[in-house]
Design an enzyme around this catalytic site. Structure first.
Site, short mmCIF file in Angstrom:
data_model
loop_
_atom_site.label_atom_id
_atom_site.label_comp_id
_atom_site.label_asym_id
_atom_site.label_seq_id
_atom_site.Cartn_x
_atom_site.Cartn_y
_atom_site.Cartn_z
N GLU A 81 0.85 -1.19 0.00
CA GLU A 81 0.00 0.00 0.00
C GLU A 81 0.88 1.25 0.00
O GLU A 81 1.99 1.24 0.52
CB GLU A 81 -0.95 -0.01 1.20
CG GLU A 81 -0.29 -0.20 2.57
CD GLU A 81 0.21 1.09 3.18
OE1 GLU A 81 -0.18 2.17 2.69
OE2 GLU A 81 0.98 1.02 4.14
N LYS A 139 7.74 -0.68 -1.56
CA LYS A 139 7.23 0.19 -0.48
C LYS A 139 8.38 0.74 0.35
O LYS A 139 8.43 1.93 0.69
CB LYS A 139 6.27 -0.61 0.40
CG LYS A 139 5.79 0.12 1.67
CD LYS A 139 4.95 1.33 1.34
CE LYS A 139 4.46 2.06 2.59
NZ LYS A 139 3.56 1.29 3.42
N GLY A 145 7.62 11.45 11.21
CA GLY A 145 7.15 10.51 12.23
C GLY A 145 6.10 9.61 11.62
O GLY A 145 6.09 9.36 10.42
N CYS A 205 4.82 4.75 9.37
CA CYS A 205 5.49 4.16 8.20
C CYS A 205 6.97 4.52 8.09
O CYS A 205 7.81 3.63 8.11
CB CYS A 205 4.76 4.59 6.92
SG CYS A 205 3.12 3.84 6.74
#
Length: 432
Positions: free
Chosen positions: A149, A205, A258, A261
């Site tokens: 994602e 990702k 922050g 992820c």
């Protein structure tokens, strides 16, 4: 299509709601009964603009249901998305326990061919591990797919419904065809569906987030140099961004990145690179710069005030970014802890993150009812998160409430000449 999404956290809930919005029948599975009860009432446990309305609408249309019964979800679905947490372990690696446990439970519940999709952010090689676990637990045919994602908190619905790209790691034609069919309605405006092997998809990702984190840390370093030499980071940033090879995204200086992820993914990429005897030097520096940047405002306050003991500090913004209540790795946390260690009195306000912040700080800080209430008797205001409501305040009202009109702007919300003309002593990031 009939879809199950295992894990009703941020990623799973957004994915489930958006798939249902396009007409699919979606069962969201979570092991937490309290969360499922909340979702069945049309409430959501997180703050994400537009998500609660989408959940309610699709529940009313009976396209979206919630259950704690994983076997039920698996048996009724052909595609099963795994969207459970992969928290950072003590060594910085992604903890795959939940992903692998779900894979085993899915395998045991299978009643025919299933496509098992890793939606969680997982290190390279996870698809192979999931494939091995499922193969040991079932005789039914299956495929394992990697589908990372790329959601931005605060804009997750738009990101999912109108993606820049869809990345699919699929190594057999049947699964690839089903995934293309599922995502085709989301890419009608021309966004590419990028088919690749699972290892490459898993790395996408991490590589994307590492690049974005690198741009942030780089620009924060540039801002710090600007302060040292008397340059203006806004002018530097605009000149750099005008280069078509670079562009303007993620070049805003501040108090560090922050959230759920960037910090986790940077650590995980460093870990799995090190496990393969590769020393990722740039990424180590990105992480070190970010940790240092979170305390940059504290250094500025010490320089201005000297001792901070007894100083009353107002904080505007606690979430790691606007349009979310997420405080994971938020710069506000180490800043406030640093102020408390030095004996400062801290009073805080955030439009959405107050409940989360109470769980972190308890009675150590004062939680104000609004942005102006946080200023009462303050020796200075510190802006940590750039919520829109902070951009055009009543300066006269602010000065009447504060003990001294001093602002430390960690997000460069205000124009220096304008705010100083209002009678404030003003410090920002990388600007004279």
């Amino acid at each position: 299509m009939k879809i199950a999404v295992v894990g009703s956290g941020y990623v799973g809930l957004v994915a489930g709601a958006c798939f249902a919005e396009n007409g699919n029948e979606v069962i969201c599975v979570d092991r937490d009964p309290a969360k499922i009860r909340l979702l069945r009432r049309g409430k959501i446990p997180i703050y994400e603009p537009g998500l609660e309305e989408m959940v309610r609408r699709n529940r009313a249309e009976k396209r979206l249901t919630f259950t704690t019964a994983l076997p039920l979800g698996v048996r009724k679905s052909q595609i099963i998305f795994v969207a459970v947490g992969t928290p950072t372990g003590e060594d910085g690696s992604a903890d795959l326990q939940h992903v692998l446990d779900v894979a085993k439970d899915v395998a045991r519940a299978m009643n025919g061919y299933k496509v098992i999709v890793n939606k969680s952010t997982v290190p390279v090689g996870t698809a192979s591990r999931v494939r091995e676990i499922v193969r040991r637990e079932t005789t039914h045919p299956f495929s394992v797919v990697s589908n990372p994602e790329f959601l931005k908190q605060g804009a997750a619905i738009d990101d999912f419904m109108k993606p820049d790209r869809v990345v699919i790691g699929a190594e057999d034609p049947r699964a690839a065809g089903l995934m293309r069919e599922l995502y085709a309605p989301f890419t009608r405006t021309g966004a590419p569906i990028m088919m690749m092997d699972c290892a490459s998809a898993e790395l996408c990702k991490y590589a994307a987030n590492a690049m974005l984190a690198t741009r942030i840390s780089f620009m924060n370093e540039v801002a710090n140099v600007c302060e040292a030499v008397g340059a203006n980071v806004d002018q530097v940033r605009h000149a750099v961004a005008a280069d078509r090879r670079i562009g303007s995204s993620f070049l805003f200086p501040g108090v560090g990145y922050g959230g759920s992820c960037f910090p986790k993914d940077v650590k995980a990429m460093l870990r799995f690179a090190a496990d393969r005897d590769y020393d990722f030097k740039i990424l180590k520096s990105v992480e070190a710069v970010n940790e240092q940047q979170k305390l940059r405002l504290l250094v500025k306050m010490r320089k201005h005030f000297g001792a901070l003991k007894g100083k009353r500090i107002a904080i505007w913004g606690l979430a790691f970014k606007p349009r979310t209540d997420d405080m994971r790795e938020a710069p506000a946390v180490p800043l406030i802890n640093g102020l408390l260690r030095e004996g400062a009195i801290v009073q805080v306000y955030d439009p959405e993150a107050m409940k989360v912040a109470r769980g972190i700080f308890g009675s150590k800080v004062t939680f104000a009812d609004g942005s102006y209430a946080a200023l009462t008797g303050a020796d200075c205001l510190v802006i940590v998160t750039e919520w829109n409501e902070f951009r055009e305040p009543d300066y006269g009202r602010m000065k009447k409430l504060m003990r001294s009109p001093v602002i430390f702007d960690g997000r460069n919300v205000y124009i220096p000449d304008t705010i100083r003309a209002q009678g404030f002593t003003y410090f920002s990031m990388g600007r004279p």
